[in-house]
Motif scaffolding. Structure first.
Motif, PDB file in Angstrom:
ATOM      1  N   ASP A 278       0.803  -1.135   0.144  1.00 39.95           N
ATOM      2  CA  ASP A 278      -0.145   0.005   0.019  1.00 39.95           C
ATOM      3  C   ASP A 278       0.960   1.152   0.008  1.00 39.95           C
ATOM      4  O   ASP A 278       2.091   1.212   0.014  1.00 39.95           O
ATOM      5  CB  ASP A 278      -1.072  -0.141   1.305  1.00 39.95           C
ATOM      6  N   GLY A 279       0.214   2.248  -0.155  1.00 33.66           N
ATOM      7  CA  GLY A 279       0.859   3.647   0.109  1.00 33.66           C
ATOM      8  C   GLY A 279       1.951   3.889   1.120  1.00 33.66           C
ATOM      9  O   GLY A 279       2.985   4.437   1.177  1.00 33.66           O
ATOM     10  N   HIS A 280       1.479   3.405   2.201  1.00 31.20           N
ATOM     11  CA  HIS A 280       2.021   3.638   3.557  1.00 31.20           C
ATOM     12  C   HIS A 280       3.563   2.909   3.584  1.00 31.20           C
ATOM     13  O   HIS A 280       4.415   3.363   3.855  1.00 31.20           O
ATOM     14  CB  HIS A 280       1.429   3.315   4.620  1.00 31.20           C
ATOM     15  N   ALA A 281       3.504   1.501   2.808  1.00 26.00           N
ATOM     16  CA  ALA A 281       4.725   0.971   2.612  1.00 26.00           C
ATOM     17  C   ALA A 281       5.745   1.521   1.806  1.00 26.00           C
ATOM     18  O   ALA A 281       6.723   1.599   1.740  1.00 26.00           O
ATOM     19  CB  ALA A 281       4.357  -0.484   2.163  1.00 26.00           C
ATOM     20  N   LEU A 282       5.119   2.159   0.764  1.00 28.72           N
ATOM     21  CA  LEU A 282       5.808   2.915  -0.301  1.00 28.72           C
ATOM     22  C   LEU A 282       6.546   4.299   0.235  1.00 28.72           C
ATOM     23  O   LEU A 282       7.655   4.411   0.078  1.00 28.72           O
ATOM     24  CB  LEU A 282       5.113   3.247  -1.514  1.00 28.72           C
ATOM     25  N   HIS A 283       5.677   4.955   1.116  1.00 26.14           N
ATOM     26  CA  HIS A 283       6.119   5.971   1.718  1.00 26.14           C
ATOM     27  C   HIS A 283       7.192   5.499   2.817  1.00 26.14           C
ATOM     28  O   HIS A 283       8.174   6.558   2.862  1.00 26.14           O
ATOM     29  CB  HIS A 283       5.096   6.857   2.422  1.00 26.14           C
ATOM     30  N   LEU A 284       7.075   4.640   3.396  1.00 28.18           N
ATOM     31  CA  LEU A 284       8.115   4.182   4.433  1.00 28.18           C
ATOM     32  C   LEU A 284       9.247   3.950   3.630  1.00 28.18           C
ATOM     33  O   LEU A 284      10.595   4.253   4.065  1.00 28.18           O
ATOM     34  CB  LEU A 284       7.622   3.169   5.256  1.00 28.18           C
ATOM     35  N   LEU A 285       9.165   3.424   2.519  1.00 23.19           N
ATOM     36  CA  LEU A 285      10.341   2.901   1.703  1.00 23.19           C
ATOM     37  C   LEU A 285      11.157   4.409   1.404  1.00 23.19           C
ATOM     38  O   LEU A 285      12.332   4.355   1.481  1.00 23.19           O
ATOM     39  CB  LEU A 285      10.064   2.049   0.412  1.00 23.19           C
ATOM     40  N   LEU A 286      10.597   5.318   0.814  1.00 21.80           N
ATOM     41  CA  LEU A 286      10.989   6.583   0.548  1.00 21.80           C
ATOM     42  C   LEU A 286      11.668   7.249   1.670  1.00 21.80           C
ATOM     43  O   LEU A 286      12.407   7.765   1.561  1.00 21.80           O
ATOM     44  CB  LEU A 286       9.895   7.494  -0.311  1.00 21.80           C
ATOM     45  N   ALA A 287      10.987   7.160   2.771  1.00 21.37           N
ATOM     46  CA  ALA A 287      11.615   7.789   3.970  1.00 21.37           C
ATOM     47  C   ALA A 287      12.992   7.354   4.467  1.00 21.37           C
ATOM     48  O   ALA A 287      13.833   7.998   4.610  1.00 21.37           O
ATOM     49  CB  ALA A 287      10.644   7.801   5.164  1.00 21.37           C
ATOM     50  N   VAL A 288      13.068   5.847   4.461  1.00 18.86           N
ATOM     51  CA  VAL A 288      14.257   5.309   4.969  1.00 18.86           C
ATOM     52  C   VAL A 288      15.297   5.477   3.722  1.00 18.86           C
ATOM     53  O   VAL A 288      16.671   5.994   4.328  1.00 18.86           O
ATOM     54  CB  VAL A 288      13.998   3.920   5.112  1.00 18.86           C
ATOM     55  N   HIS A 289      15.000   5.644   2.711  1.00 20.25           N
ATOM     56  CA  HIS A 289      15.948   5.948   1.538  1.00 20.25           C
ATOM     57  C   HIS A 289      16.526   7.185   1.672  1.00 20.25           C
ATOM     58  O   HIS A 289      17.873   7.330   1.528  1.00 20.25           O
ATOM     59  CB  HIS A 289      15.379   5.742   0.042  1.00 20.25           C
ATOM     60  N   GLU A 290      15.597   8.261   1.805  1.00 10.87           N
ATOM     61  CA  GLU A 290      16.120   9.821   2.059  1.00 10.87           C
ATOM     62  C   GLU A 290      16.885  10.185   3.301  1.00 10.87           C
ATOM     63  O   GLU A 290      17.682  10.753   3.144  1.00 10.87           O
ATOM     64  CB  GLU A 290      14.740  10.824   1.899  1.00 10.87           C
ATOM     65  N   GLU A 291      16.306   9.177   4.331  1.00  6.99           N
ATOM     66  CA  GLU A 291      17.022   9.625   5.537  1.00  6.99           C
ATOM     67  C   GLU A 291      18.171   8.800   5.755  1.00  6.99           C
ATOM     68  O   GLU A 291      19.342   9.373   6.541  1.00  6.99           O
ATOM     69  CB  GLU A 291      16.128   9.367   6.681  1.00  6.99           C
ATOM     70  N   GLY A 292      18.365   7.767   5.302  1.00  2.72           N
ATOM     71  CA  GLY A 292      19.414   6.815   5.395  1.00  2.72           C
ATOM     72  C   GLY A 292      19.606   6.376   6.784  1.00  2.72           C
ATOM     73  O   GLY A 292      20.793   6.074   7.172  1.00  2.72           O
ATOM     74  N   SER A 293      18.616   6.353   7.497  1.00  2.61           N
ATOM     75  CA  SER A 293      18.520   6.019   8.966  1.00  2.61           C
ATOM     76  C   SER A 293      17.048   5.473   9.247  1.00  2.61           C
ATOM     77  O   SER A 293      16.178   6.108   8.948  1.00  2.61           O
ATOM     78  CB  SER A 293      18.835   6.757   9.790  1.00  2.61           C
ATOM     79  N   VAL A 294      17.024   4.366   9.932  1.00  2.52           N
ATOM     80  CA  VAL A 294      15.714   3.706  10.369  1.00  2.52           C
ATOM     81  C   VAL A 294      15.159   4.982  11.394  1.00  2.52           C
ATOM     82  O   VAL A 294      14.102   5.011  11.591  1.00  2.52           O
ATOM     83  CB  VAL A 294      15.723   2.373  10.727  1.00  2.52           C
ATOM     84  N   THR A 295      15.998   5.154  12.229  1.00  4.83           N
ATOM     85  CA  THR A 295      15.686   6.022  13.354  1.00  4.83           C
ATOM     86  C   THR A 295      15.082   7.369  13.053  1.00  4.83           C
ATOM     87  O   THR A 295      13.933   7.512  13.358  1.00  4.83           O
ATOM     88  CB  THR A 295      16.713   6.349  14.445  1.00  4.83           C
ATOM     89  N   ARG A 296      15.791   7.820  12.012  1.00  3.30           N
ATOM     90  CA  ARG A 296      15.270   9.150  11.444  1.00  3.30           C
ATOM     91  C   ARG A 296      13.981   9.017  10.672  1.00  3.30           C
ATOM     92  O   ARG A 296      13.147   9.749  10.778  1.00  3.30           O
ATOM     93  CB  ARG A 296      16.373   9.723  10.760  1.00  3.30           C
ATOM     94  N   ALA A 297      14.022   7.968   9.671  1.00  3.49           N
ATOM     95  CA  ALA A 297      12.693   7.676   9.361  1.00  3.49           C
ATOM     96  C   ALA A 297      11.458   7.480   9.913  1.00  3.49           C
ATOM     97  O   ALA A 297      10.647   7.927   9.921  1.00  3.49           O
ATOM     98  CB  ALA A 297      12.806   6.270   8.263  1.00  3.49           C
ATOM     99  N   ALA A 298      11.623   6.688  11.292  1.00  2.00           N
ATOM    100  CA  ALA A 298      10.460   6.741  12.015  1.00  2.00           C
ATOM    101  C   ALA A 298      10.305   7.857  12.961  1.00  2.00           C
ATOM    102  O   ALA A 298       9.060   8.478  13.003  1.00  2.00           O
ATOM    103  CB  ALA A 298      11.081   5.561  13.266  1.00  2.00           C
ATOM    104  N   GLN A 299      11.221   8.941  13.210  1.00  2.00           N
ATOM    105  CA  GLN A 299      10.942  10.113  13.820  1.00  2.00           C
ATOM    106  C   GLN A 299      10.059  10.791  12.787  1.00  2.00           C
ATOM    107  O   GLN A 299       9.233  11.824  12.811  1.00  2.00           O
ATOM    108  CB  GLN A 299      12.240  10.848  14.193  1.00  2.00           C
ATOM    109  N   ARG A 300      10.415  10.877  11.521  1.00  2.00           N
ATOM    110  CA  ARG A 300       9.988  11.738  10.205  1.00  2.00           C
ATOM    111  C   ARG A 300       8.380  11.187  10.263  1.00  2.00           C
ATOM    112  O   ARG A 300       7.321  11.951   9.982  1.00  2.00           O
ATOM    113  CB  ARG A 300      10.731  11.582   8.956  1.00  2.00           C
ATOM    114  N   LEU A 301       8.035   9.851  10.268  1.00  2.00           N
ATOM    115  CA  LEU A 301       6.816   9.158   9.860  1.00  2.00           C
ATOM    116  C   LEU A 301       6.182   9.224  11.365  1.00  2.00           C
ATOM    117  O   LEU A 301       4.890   8.776  11.159  1.00  2.00           O
ATOM    118  CB  LEU A 301       6.855   7.898   9.347  1.00  2.00           C
ATOM    119  N   GLY A 302       6.758   9.564  12.525  1.00  2.00           N
ATOM    120  CA  GLY A 302       5.885   9.461  13.578  1.00  2.00           C
ATOM    121  C   GLY A 302       5.513   8.197  14.108  1.00  2.00           C
ATOM    122  O   GLY A 302       4.452   7.905  14.835  1.00  2.00           O
TER     123      GLY A 302
END
Length: 297
Positions: free
Chosen positions: A7-31
């Motif tokens: 779904d779109g959430h999974a795609l958005h998550l993939l982009l967030a991790v790719h752009e941030e280069g960090s699972v922690t920062r992606a989690a913070q960005r996505l709440g």
């Protein structure tokens, strides 16, 4: 894993991790929690049959497969947005994150009123601001940026640009230490501070002056206009930049016309052609254009 579970959430998550280069920062960005992001990545790995991200030192790097999937994920998200807006766009129901790239001048002039407008009319939308520096087409093609505001629009057939306003150049100085340089000789005889972006490119006015044989003694460069203040304060140095900086990062200094010929400085907003007919993106462009008009009225 059934591909229809994607779904779109999974795609958005993939982009967030790719752009941030960090699972922690992606989690913070996505709440989200870090464990929730890690669990979602595991599902994506099962679907794609690829590790997607692997450890490198203290961080993570994307695999070649992840790099290949990111542009497709971004295109699918654009399609999902268009699908959701097909029945009519309602800003109040819009949810997501807008990424705008802007340097010091554009950021200080346009971003605060844009955020206020978003919070008033689109409470489900979050705003991210990146430095645009001297923007390249890839910023809008591949890096998840929705809109760039810049005096130097990148040239590419798949990008669209529109002029927002026009500024002039001014020379900034500390009035507690010196007076404005009123002659060409006074201007060229002073020491200057300028901007050179992290990719090594200089600001347009430097190249324009040098191309016409105007040689200044530039004693220091900083990666953005915000860094100029500390090097002007308490000194006889000068800095040449857009006059509208007097409303932002250089507000504490005096400014005067540059005593040599300088060009006008137009400001553009730039976006990717794929977003041209997106109702949400059209709302964003119209908002930025209106804010620019109000700021300069």
């Amino acid at each position: 894993m059934d591909p229809l579970d994607l779904d779109g959430h999974a795609l958005h998550l993939l982009l967030a991790v790719h752009e941030e280069g960090s699972v922690t920062r992606a989690a913070q960005r996505l709440g989200l929690t870090q464990s929730a992001v890690s669990h979602a990545l595991d599902k994506l790995r099962a679907l794609t049959g690829d590790a997607l991200f692997v450890r490198s030192g203290r961080g993570i790097v994307a695999t070649a497969q992840a790099d290949a999937l990111v542009p497709r994920a971004r295109a699918l998200i654009d399609e999902l947005r268009a699908f959701s807006h097909a029945a009519g766009f309602d800003p109040a129901r819009w949810e997501g994150t807008i990424t705008v790239a802007a340097n010091d001048l554009q950021r200080d002039l346009l971003v605060p009123p844009l955020l206020a407008r978003l919070q008033s009319q689109c409470p489900g939308v979050r705003l991210r601001v990146w430095p645009s520096q001297a923007p390249r087409p890839e910023l809008l093609r591949d890096q998840g940026c929705d809109l760039v505001v810049t005096p130097r629009p990148p040239e590419a057939a798949d990008l669209v640009q529109k002029r927002l306003f026009q500024d002039r150049y001014a020379v900034f100085f500390d009035p507690a230490v010196r007076r404005a340089p009123k002659t060409r000789a006074a201007y060229l005889g002073a020491q200057h501070i300028s901007v050179r972006y992290e990719d090594g490119r200089s600001i347009d006015i430097d190249g324009w002056l040098a191309g016409r044989g105007v040689q200044r003694e530039v004693v220091a460069t900083v990666p953005g206009y915000a860094g100029i203040a500390a090097l002007l304060r308490g000194s006889e140095r000068l800095a040449t930049g857009p006059a509208l900086l007097a409303r932002g990062v250089l507000r504490e200094f005096a400014s005067a016309p540059v005593p040599v010929a300088t060009p006008a400085m137009p400001m553009y907003m730039v976006w990717h052609l794929r977003r041209q007919h997106d109702p949400a993106h059209r709302w964003l462009r119209e908002a930025v254009e209106a804010i620019a008009g109000e700021a300069l009225a």
